[in-house]
Design an enzyme around this catalytic site. Structure first.
Site, PDB file in Angstrom:
ATOM      1  N   ASN A   1      66.853  68.008  77.530  1.00  0.00           N
ATOM      2  CA  ASN A   1      68.205  68.232  77.443  1.00  0.00           C
ATOM      3  C   ASN A   1      68.626  69.612  78.037  1.00  0.00           C
ATOM      4  O   ASN A   1      68.412  70.701  77.277  1.00  0.00           O
ATOM      5  CB  ASN A   1      68.764  68.023  76.053  1.00  0.00           C
ATOM      6  CG  ASN A   1      70.387  68.397  75.705  1.00  0.00           C
ATOM      7  OD1 ASN A   1      71.055  68.499  76.911  1.00  0.00           O
ATOM      8  ND2 ASN A   1      70.973  68.241  74.730  1.00  0.00           N
ATOM      9  N   TRP A   2      68.973  69.745  79.237  1.00  0.00           N
ATOM     10  CA  TRP A   2      69.198  71.195  79.681  1.00  0.00           C
ATOM     11  C   TRP A   2      70.509  71.808  79.474  1.00  0.00           C
ATOM     12  O   TRP A   2      70.531  73.287  79.664  1.00  0.00           O
ATOM     13  CB  TRP A   2      69.125  70.926  81.484  1.00  0.00           C
ATOM     14  CG  TRP A   2      68.118  70.638  81.917  1.00  0.00           C
ATOM     15  CD1 TRP A   2      66.804  70.233  81.100  1.00  0.00           C
ATOM     16  CD2 TRP A   2      67.503  70.708  83.451  1.00  0.00           C
ATOM     17  NE1 TRP A   2      65.878  69.699  82.272  1.00  0.00           N
ATOM     18  CE2 TRP A   2      66.329  70.297  83.587  1.00  0.00           C
ATOM     19  CE3 TRP A   2      68.342  70.871  84.541  1.00  0.00           C
ATOM     20  CZ2 TRP A   2      65.551  69.939  84.840  1.00  0.00           C
ATOM     21  CZ3 TRP A   2      67.669  71.034  85.686  1.00  0.00           C
ATOM     22  CH2 TRP A   2      66.309  70.322  85.774  1.00  0.00           C
ATOM     23  N   LYS A   3      71.404  71.259  78.725  1.00  0.00           N
ATOM     24  CA  LYS A   3      72.621  71.815  78.142  1.00  0.00           C
ATOM     25  C   LYS A   3      73.307  72.421  79.307  1.00  0.00           C
ATOM     26  O   LYS A   3      73.175  72.238  80.306  1.00  0.00           O
ATOM     27  CB  LYS A   3      72.218  72.546  76.669  1.00  0.00           C
ATOM     28  CG  LYS A   3      71.411  71.766  75.720  1.00  0.00           C
ATOM     29  CD  LYS A   3      71.415  72.618  74.327  1.00  0.00           C
ATOM     30  CE  LYS A   3      70.594  71.582  73.377  1.00  0.00           C
ATOM     31  NZ  LYS A   3      70.421  72.165  72.135  1.00  0.00           N
TER      32      LYS A   3
ATOM     33  N   SER B   1      63.977  72.181  68.291  1.00  0.00           N
ATOM     34  CA  SER B   1      62.834  73.125  68.441  1.00  0.00           C
ATOM     35  C   SER B   1      61.439  72.498  68.802  1.00  0.00           C
ATOM     36  O   SER B   1      60.442  72.985  68.320  1.00  0.00           O
ATOM     37  CB  SER B   1      62.595  73.996  67.290  1.00  0.00           C
ATOM     38  OG  SER B   1      64.019  74.782  67.037  1.00  0.00           O
TER      39      SER B   1
ATOM     40  N   GLU C   1      68.058  64.377  65.524  1.00  0.00           N
ATOM     41  CA  GLU C   1      67.983  65.847  65.789  1.00  0.00           C
ATOM     42  C   GLU C   1      68.397  66.543  64.437  1.00  0.00           C
ATOM     43  O   GLU C   1      69.870  66.508  64.445  1.00  0.00           O
ATOM     44  CB  GLU C   1      68.736  66.144  66.812  1.00  0.00           C
ATOM     45  CG  GLU C   1      68.317  65.654  68.245  1.00  0.00           C
ATOM     46  CD  GLU C   1      68.645  66.501  69.479  1.00  0.00           C
ATOM     47  OE1 GLU C   1      67.693  66.815  70.190  1.00  0.00           O
ATOM     48  OE2 GLU C   1      69.760  66.760  69.656  1.00  0.00           O
TER      49      GLU C   1
ATOM     50  N   GLY D   1      67.616  74.604  68.146  1.00  0.00           N
ATOM     51  CA  GLY D   1      67.737  76.172  68.807  1.00  0.00           C
ATOM     52  C   GLY D   1      67.258  77.125  67.777  1.00  0.00           C
ATOM     53  O   GLY D   1      67.603  78.294  67.878  1.00  0.00           O
TER      54      GLY D   1
ATOM     55  N   GLU E   1      76.002  68.996  69.135  1.00  0.00           N
ATOM     56  CA  GLU E   1      77.008  70.039  69.785  1.00  0.00           C
ATOM     57  C   GLU E   1      78.364  69.300  70.193  1.00  0.00           C
ATOM     58  O   GLU E   1      79.496  69.998  70.083  1.00  0.00           O
ATOM     59  CB  GLU E   1      76.190  70.769  70.825  1.00  0.00           C
ATOM     60  CG  GLU E   1      75.227  71.580  70.176  1.00  0.00           C
ATOM     61  CD  GLU E   1      73.860  71.781  71.347  1.00  0.00           C
ATOM     62  OE1 GLU E   1      74.009  71.535  72.446  1.00  0.00           O
ATOM     63  OE2 GLU E   1      72.924  72.234  70.884  1.00  0.00           O
TER      64      GLU E   1
ATOM     65  N   HIS F   1      75.587  64.177  71.096  1.00  0.00           N
ATOM     66  CA  HIS F   1      74.734  65.223  70.565  1.00  0.00           C
ATOM     67  C   HIS F   1      75.491  66.043  69.133  1.00  0.00           C
ATOM     68  O   HIS F   1      76.730  66.022  69.405  1.00  0.00           O
ATOM     69  CB  HIS F   1      74.542  66.043  71.858  1.00  0.00           C
ATOM     70  CG  HIS F   1      73.377  67.215  71.433  1.00  0.00           C
ATOM     71  ND1 HIS F   1      73.792  68.340  70.824  1.00  0.00           N
ATOM     72  CD2 HIS F   1      72.331  67.383  71.723  1.00  0.00           C
ATOM     73  CE1 HIS F   1      72.544  69.117  70.579  1.00  0.00           C
ATOM     74  NE2 HIS F   1      72.002  68.539  71.325  1.00  0.00           N
TER      75      HIS F   1
HETATM   76  P1  13P Z   1      65.906  72.865  71.096  1.00  0.00           P
HETATM   77  O1  13P Z   1      64.717  72.144  71.623  1.00  0.00           O
HETATM   78  O2  13P Z   1      66.491  73.792  71.936  1.00  0.00           O
HETATM   79  O3  13P Z   1      66.092  73.179  69.718  1.00  0.00           O
HETATM   80  O4  13P Z   1      67.534  71.839  71.286  1.00  0.00           O
HETATM   81  C1  13P Z   1      67.169  70.520  70.589  1.00  0.00           C
HETATM   82  C2  13P Z   1      68.214  69.890  71.228  1.00  0.00           C
HETATM   83  O5  13P Z   1      69.355  69.804  70.948  1.00  0.00           O
HETATM   84  C3  13P Z   1      67.912  68.617  72.219  1.00  0.00           C
HETATM   85  O6  13P Z   1      69.063  67.855  72.463  1.00  0.00           O
END
Ligand code: 13P
Length: 248
Positions: free
Chosen positions: A10-12, A213, A167, A173, A97, A95
């Protein structure tokens, strides 16, 4: 036959189109695998160039979000028709977020899951608890509630083909990966919930990822757990390390 592992990045909101193509090209030789499905979930504006860059490889492309209508006056949104036509086979839905910063409710996410299936796009449906919820001991109840609400009206056949990503919000993160036991406990509960709502066959088929993570050090142990079928990777999917995660 066992479930095939699926590792998605997930490149966000991190890569410009130029950077996205460069990253895709760096990762192509590193994520080759006969055993694992590999997906790059990228920002809307990166979909077209990344699909082009990964043509002829084992990599599939996903969107990070989409709206619930095909077209119309929804300024700034991107429709399932658009991402499908651009070459996306997957879409991340719900997600944490999106849930937190954009107030996406379970009812809204349920509509998105339905829309994705209408257009032959495989949803990667995310769920997860906050640290407060974990400490209060309500994690499993919360996850069951999210799954039940998000999957209302979705058929067993559809669920069999989809991906669910567990998640925990406190692990995203933060560098604080859930232990394999913590992740397995929840992924197992998700599978049991699917069995309750649908049947054993559907529960056996649905693929459940862990995210939060995940890195090259933690991937192997997490992905070896019986109910964890791969990962949804944020930060480490933007680096060469993603290759080691795919080839855990
Ligand atoms: P991280 O791997 O940076 O913790 O992010 C996880 C995530 O939100 C994947 O969708």
């Amino acid at each position: 036959m066992g479930r095939r592992k699926i590792v998605a990045g997930n490149w966000k909101m991190n890569m410009t189109p130029t950077e996205a193509v460069a990253l895709a090209k760096t990762l192509i030789p590193l994520v080759k695998s006969d055993d694992v499905d590999v997906v790059f979930c990228v920002p809307a504006i990166d979909i077209v160039p990344v699909v082009e860059a990964v043509k002829g490889t084992n990599i599939k492309v996903g969107a990070e979000n989409m709206y619930i209508e095909e077209k119309g006056a929804f300024t700034g949104e991107i429709s399932p028709l658009m991402i499908k036509d651009a070459g996306c086979e997957f879409v991340i839905i719900g997600h944490s977020e999106r849930r937190e910063y954009f107030q996406e409710s379970d009812a809204f996410l349920n509509q998105k899951v339905k829309k994705a299936f209408e257009h032959g796009i495989t949803p990667i449906l995310c769920c997860g608890e906050t640290l407060e919820q974990r400490e209060a001991g309500v994690t499993l109840d919360w996850i069951r509630l999210q799954i039940k609400s998000d999957l209302q009206g979705i058929t067993a056949e559809q669920v069999s083909s989809m991906v669910i990503a567990y998640e925990p919000i406190w692990a995203i993160g933060t560098g604080k990966t859930a232990t394999s036991e913590q992740a397995e406990e929840v992924c197992k509960a998700i599978r049991e919930t699917i069995c309750e709502i649908y049947d054993a066959d559907t529960a056996e088929k649905v693929r459940i990822q862990y995210g939060g993570s995940v890195n090259a050090k933690t991937a192997a142990e997490l992905f070896a757990m019986p109910n964890i079928d791969g990962g949804l990777v944020g930060g480490a999917s933007l680096k060469e390390e993603f290759g080691s995660i795919v080839n855990y």
